[in-house]
Design a protein around this motif. Structure first.
Motif, mmCIF file in Angstrom:
data_model
loop_
_atom_site.group_PDB
_atom_site.id
_atom_site.type_symbol
_atom_site.label_atom_id
_atom_site.label_comp_id
_atom_site.label_asym_id
_atom_site.label_seq_id
_atom_site.Cartn_x
_atom_site.Cartn_y
_atom_site.Cartn_z
ATOM 1 N N ALA A 46 0.833 -1.210 0.000
ATOM 2 C CA ALA A 46 0.000 0.000 0.000
ATOM 3 C C ALA A 46 0.865 1.257 0.000
ATOM 4 O O ALA A 46 0.483 2.284 -0.565
ATOM 5 N N THR A 47 2.049 1.182 0.609
ATOM 6 C CA THR A 47 2.976 2.310 0.593
ATOM 7 C C THR A 47 3.418 2.614 -0.832
ATOM 8 O O THR A 47 3.409 3.776 -1.265
ATOM 9 N N ILE A 48 3.799 1.594 -1.581
ATOM 10 C CA ILE A 48 4.198 1.769 -2.982
ATOM 11 C C ILE A 48 3.040 2.351 -3.785
ATOM 12 O O ILE A 48 3.207 3.287 -4.582
ATOM 13 N N SER A 49 1.847 1.817 -3.570
ATOM 14 C CA SER A 49 0.665 2.276 -4.299
ATOM 15 C C SER A 49 0.325 3.727 -3.970
ATOM 16 O O SER A 49 -0.019 4.513 -4.863
ATOM 17 N N THR A 50 0.449 4.080 -2.694
ATOM 18 C CA THR A 50 0.154 5.450 -2.277
ATOM 19 C C THR A 50 1.095 6.444 -2.955
ATOM 20 O O THR A 50 0.667 7.471 -3.490
ATOM 21 N N ILE A 51 2.383 6.138 -2.940
ATOM 22 C CA ILE A 51 3.370 7.040 -3.536
ATOM 23 C C ILE A 51 3.162 7.142 -5.045
ATOM 24 O O ILE A 51 3.189 8.238 -5.627
ATOM 25 N N THR A 52 2.909 6.008 -5.697
ATOM 26 C CA THR A 52 2.680 6.015 -7.139
ATOM 27 C C THR A 52 1.466 6.870 -7.492
ATOM 28 O O THR A 52 1.500 7.663 -8.447
ATOM 29 N N GLY A 53 0.405 6.740 -6.715
ATOM 30 C CA GLY A 53 -0.795 7.531 -6.963
ATOM 31 C C GLY A 53 -0.558 9.022 -6.802
ATOM 32 O O GLY A 53 -1.040 9.835 -7.604
ATOM 33 N N LEU A 54 0.196 9.404 -5.770
ATOM 34 C CA LEU A 54 0.504 10.818 -5.550
ATOM 35 C C LEU A 54 1.312 11.394 -6.707
ATOM 36 O O LEU A 54 1.040 12.507 -7.180
ATOM 37 N N VAL A 55 2.308 10.643 -7.171
ATOM 38 C CA VAL A 55 3.131 11.116 -8.285
ATOM 39 C C VAL A 55 2.287 11.253 -9.553
ATOM 40 O O VAL A 55 2.348 12.271 -10.258
ATOM 41 N N ASN A 56 1.483 10.258 -9.841
ATOM 42 C CA ASN A 56 0.673 10.296 -11.065
ATOM 43 C C ASN A 56 -0.298 11.467 -11.050
ATOM 44 O O ASN A 56 -0.484 12.154 -12.073
ATOM 45 N N ARG A 57 -0.919 11.720 -9.911
ATOM 46 C CA ARG A 57 -1.888 12.824 -9.847
ATOM 47 C C ARG A 57 -1.189 14.180 -9.976
ATOM 48 O O ARG A 57 -1.698 15.098 -10.623
ATOM 49 N N ALA A 58 -0.019 14.300 -9.373
ATOM 50 C CA ALA A 58 0.726 15.557 -9.486
ATOM 51 C C ALA A 58 1.137 15.806 -10.935
ATOM 52 O O ALA A 58 1.048 16.933 -11.442
ATOM 53 N N GLU A 59 1.592 14.760 -11.620
ATOM 54 C CA GLU A 59 2.018 14.922 -13.011
ATOM 55 C C GLU A 59 0.843 15.224 -13.932
ATOM 56 O O GLU A 59 0.997 15.954 -14.926
ATOM 57 N N ASP A 60 -0.331 14.698 -13.603
ATOM 58 C CA ASP A 60 -1.523 15.039 -14.388
ATOM 59 C C ASP A 60 -1.800 16.544 -14.317
ATOM 60 O O ASP A 60 -2.201 17.159 -15.309
ATOM 61 N N ILE A 61 -1.577 17.130 -13.146
ATOM 62 C CA ILE A 61 -1.822 18.563 -12.977
ATOM 63 C C ILE A 61 -0.725 19.390 -13.641
ATOM 64 O O ILE A 61 -0.998 20.373 -14.337
ATOM 65 N N VAL A 62 0.534 18.981 -13.443
ATOM 66 C CA VAL A 62 1.662 19.716 -14.027
ATOM 67 C C VAL A 62 1.681 19.575 -15.548
ATOM 68 O O VAL A 62 2.066 20.494 -16.272
ATOM 69 N N GLY A 63 1.270 18.403 -16.032
ATOM 70 C CA GLY A 63 1.216 18.189 -17.467
ATOM 71 C C GLY A 63 2.500 17.679 -18.075
ATOM 72 O O GLY A 63 2.694 17.784 -19.288
ATOM 73 N N GLN A 64 3.386 17.124 -17.252
ATOM 74 C CA GLN A 64 4.638 16.578 -17.760
ATOM 75 C C GLN A 64 5.228 15.615 -16.752
ATOM 76 O O GLN A 64 4.842 15.610 -15.580
#
Length: 308
Positions: A46-64
């Protein structure tokens, strides 16, 4: 593997005992994305999944795609790459960096959370411009990081700044042998100065089971037991930090973690550490963090230098 975008946005993750936080920083250091979620305790996947989700959502907002730096309790062993010395014990023995790099399909920089905190405060925080910054975490656990000229000092064994697992200096008779620490030793600084230790000290002296924040509030009203508990804490913190000053002689010590919000520490502790410092005067400053409890996550992002 994916690399950072041309404009040099950086993502930092602070993997804490109770919350996991992500920020995306612009090249100038401005926070453009910030998100906090509860840490799923005891569950490595769940730790790996949590971090992956946070990174993916941040990159969706930043756009890169962005670089990713992770601040974590403990450190990665230089011999095995596995996590060691983490008070989030479900991480111990796990190949955290390897698993995150596979999950995120890019290089990841991993660093002790206290080191990230020290770097953040050294680069653009309370210790900006200081040659040596000692950044302390007083929270669920007790740790510290060292930044020299804005860069993290890891040490040969990746344990530079592991201040919390040294014995409490100059212990009084009633402080021996000290409480049992999770590391298996008695009398560690962490076992006296962490948030849970502060709460335990109060309840064992006859108080109710209260949070550190509640005890701090009571002390401010003049409650005798709460005030005595806080005074004992101040004395111990002063002795422990004097030991650091005698060895490292930093320009500034910055306190982080929940207990850093006790404002009177910044007045009382420097007065109390003077008799224990081997000098005719003590010019080391004691300061709260400029970036508050988001300083560590900013430091994680700064693990990747700005794009030139």
């Amino acid at each position: 593997m994916s690399q950072s975008g041309p404009s040099g946005f950086r993502i930092g993750i602070d993997l804490g005992g109770t919350k996991t936080e992500a920020v995306a920083l612009s090249p100038s250091g401005e926070v453009v994305v910030q998100e906090r979620v509860p840490t799923v305790k005891g569950d490595y996947k769940a730790t790996i999944s949590t971090i992956t989700g946070l990174v993916n959502r941040a990159e969706d907002i930043v756009g890169q795609n962005c670089t990713v730096g992770i601040g974590m309790p403990g450190a990665a062993s230089r011999d095995t790459g596995l996590v060691k010395n983490a008070n989030s014990t479900w991480l111990i023995g796990k190949p955290l960096q390897k698993d995150l790099e596979m999950a995120l399909n890019r290089p990841v920089r991993l660093q002790n959370d206290a080191n990230c905190f020290a770097v953040s405060e050294a680069i653009d925080g309370a210790g900006k411009g200081a040659e040596i910054v000692f950044g302390v975490i007083l929270g669920t656990g007790v740790g510290a990081g060292i930044a020299i000229r804005g860069e993290c000092l890891e040490g040969r064994n990746a344990i530079a700044g592991e201040w919390g697992h040294n014995p409490l200096p100059a212990p009084l008779d009633d402080e021996r042998p000290g409480p049992l620490c999770y590391c298996g030793r008695y009398g560690c600084i962490e076992s006296f100065l962490s948030g849970p230790a502060f709460e335990r000290e109060y309840s064992e002296a006859g108080g109710k089971k209260l949070t550190a924040r509640e005890i701090k509030t009571l002390a401010a009203t003049g409650d005798p037991l709460a005030d005595a508990t806080l005074k004992a804490y101040e004395q111990r913190l002063a002795r422990a930090l004097a030991h650091v000053i005698n060895i490292l002689d930093p320009d500034i010590i910055v306190l982080g973690g929940g207990l850093s919000n006790i404002r009177r520490l910044y007045d009382t502790v420097p007065m109390l550490w003077e008799p224990h410092v081997f000098s005719d005067s003590v010019k080391t400053r004691l300061s709260p963090p400029l970036h508050g409890d988001s300083s560590g996550v900013r430091g994680a992002a700064w693990l990747w230098p700005p794009t030139r």
